[in-house]
Design an enzyme around this catalytic site. Structure first.
Site, short mmCIF file in Angstrom:
data_model
loop_
_atom_site.label_atom_id
_atom_site.label_comp_id
_atom_site.label_asym_id
_atom_site.label_seq_id
_atom_site.Cartn_x
_atom_site.Cartn_y
_atom_site.Cartn_z
N HIS A 20 38.73 40.89 43.38
CA HIS A 20 38.94 41.89 44.47
C HIS A 20 38.15 43.05 44.59
O HIS A 20 38.41 44.24 44.71
CB HIS A 20 40.47 42.57 44.34
N HIS A 47 46.43 42.32 51.29
CA HIS A 47 46.93 41.83 50.12
C HIS A 47 48.48 42.12 50.27
O HIS A 47 48.98 42.39 49.17
CB HIS A 47 46.40 42.22 48.93
N GLU A 66 46.70 35.32 52.08
CA GLU A 66 45.34 36.16 52.29
C GLU A 66 44.54 35.39 52.72
O GLU A 66 44.14 34.55 52.21
CB GLU A 66 45.04 36.58 50.86
C1 BGC Z 1 44.81 36.52 43.24
C2 BGC Z 1 45.84 36.33 42.12
C3 BGC Z 1 46.06 37.96 41.57
C4 BGC Z 1 46.53 38.70 42.61
C5 BGC Z 1 46.63 40.12 42.29
C6 BGC Z 1 45.62 37.11 44.36
O1 BGC Z 1 44.86 37.33 45.34
O2 BGC Z 1 44.59 35.15 43.53
O3 BGC Z 1 45.35 35.64 40.95
O4 BGC Z 1 46.79 37.95 40.25
O5 BGC Z 1 45.71 38.61 43.76
O6 BGC Z 1 45.51 40.61 41.92
#
Ligand code: BGC
Length: 380
Positions: free
Chosen positions: A134, A207, A344
């Protein structure tokens, strides 16, 4: 001769009835703005609440472009907030798993926190085991964005920021613009655009963690999920795609027909074990380049329905497997394991290291543009 006073009185009476009948019953679309809090460096952060004439309300802050709340009616017309989060900025400044956030430059994972572009190796922060997740340590979700209100029938909030060359290890000065619009048919539309002055990689998403029963109201295992995907991208034990596009046929990943999320979430399946539930990218079935239906989720209890439409090639379906109730959320509620799901919209994870995946490279002179729509309604 016509009585002028009578005509005026009649018009006045009609106007009063009109105003009472219209304005009282029907909420007005608009935008409210208030201070949300201050960042550690003293910068004031604001909260913008968009309202449409159906009474749907969406609150967004310019800190991380975070969607703080989405209030939509249930089957009985009772509004409920369907996203996890916090009541104040402090919560968002603390540690949390990207609640409602705008994620960039690269949403999801890049394997071994590195990639090559034009013969140059770029090193990123390894903030998720060996991988980069991210956008790194201080991604787009932890930055103050410049906000501009766009009032009107379809109230909108424009957020812009310049991500400097080298920020979090990524090349190129990137001008990013994200517009959140609230439509009259109860949809939150997100338009992402960006340009760069050097070749770079880019993958932007939102998210939000949804619970259609209302945030803090238990788990989402009985929600029924449809994902418009014949294939998904299987992962290794660190959640990096192997490169394969695997059919969903005969697997717990077949959501082509609406199925309760909980029906196969603990199946004896290697992929499910790697994700500790669902935490996988689906390859969307698409017709052309425009917006197309990616997923539809129904909560049989409240009757709320969420449809996700997107221009993106993929969608990460994550079932909040890492939520553990340790972070107090809105009104002090706790968010336990699987108390929300994320959808997402995105390019596939680790695309910069997977030449066979659709490219995430953005070059100078090109313009990045993606749109995702989260549309709410109710079932009978
Ligand atoms: C990921 C997860 C993660 C979450 C929070 C998601 O996009 O695929 O593995 O725990 O985001 O970071």
């Amino acid at each position: 001769m016509r009585c002028l006073t009578c005509t005026y009185s009649l018009l006045l009476a009609l106007a009063i009835i009109g105003a009472a009948g219209g304005a009282v019953d029907k909420p007005k679309s608009g935008i409210e703005r208030r201070t949300f809090g201050k960042m550690a460096d003293g910068k004031t952060i604001e909260l913008f609440t968009l309202t449409n004439s159906q009474g749907m309300r969406v609150a967004i802050t310019n800190y991380g472009g975070i969607v703080v709340s989405i209030a939509v009616p249930d089957r009985e017309g009772k509004p409920g907030d369907v996203v996890l989060g916090f009541d104040n900025l402090e919560g968002y400044l603390g540690k949390h798993p990207y609640f409602g956030a705008l994620v960039g430059r690269y949403a999801n994972r890049i394997g071994n926190a590195r990639f090559e572009l034009g013969g140059v190796e770029y090193k990123l922060a390894a903030n998720n085991g060996p991988n980069s997740l991210h956008g790194g340590v201080q991604g787009f979700d932890k930055r103050a964005w410049t906000a501009r209100e766009i009032p009107g029938e379809q109230p909108a909030l424009e957020l812009t920021r310049l991500s400097h060359d080298g920020e979090e290890g990524y090349p190129g000065n990137l001008h990013a613009k994200v517009v959140y619009s609230l439509t009259q048919d109860n949809a939150l539309r997100i338009d992402y655009t960006a340009t760069t002055d050097k070749d770079t990689v880019l993958n932007l998403t939102n998210h939000s963690y949804f619970n259609l029963a209302g945030e803090g109201k238990g788990d989402i295992l009985k929600h029924e999920m449809m994902i418009n995907a014949d294939r998904f991208t299987p992962i290794d034990s660190t959640l990096i795609p192997t490169g394969e596009l695997r059919t969903v046929e005969g697997t717990p990943f077949d959501f082509r027909k609406s199925t309760p999320i909980g029906a196969r979430i603990d199946a004896d399946d290697e992929q499910i074990k790697f994700g500790k539930g669902y935490d996988h990218n689906f390859v969307l079935n698409r017709a052309g380049h425009g917006l197309s239906l990616a997923a539809r989720v129904t909560d049989p209890e409240s009757g709320r329905v969420l449809e996700v439409l997107t221009t993106q090639p993929g969608i990460q379906f994550y079932t909040g497997n890492f939520l553990d109730g340790s972070i107090p959320g809105k009104g002090g509620k706790t968010y336990g394991r699987r108390s929300a799901f994320c959808l997402e919209t995105q390019h596939f994870p680790d695309s910069p290291n997977k030449p066979s995946f659709p490219s995430t490279v953005l070059k100078p002179g090109e313009s990045y543009h993606q749109t995702t729509v989260y549309r709410f309604s109710v079932s009978k």
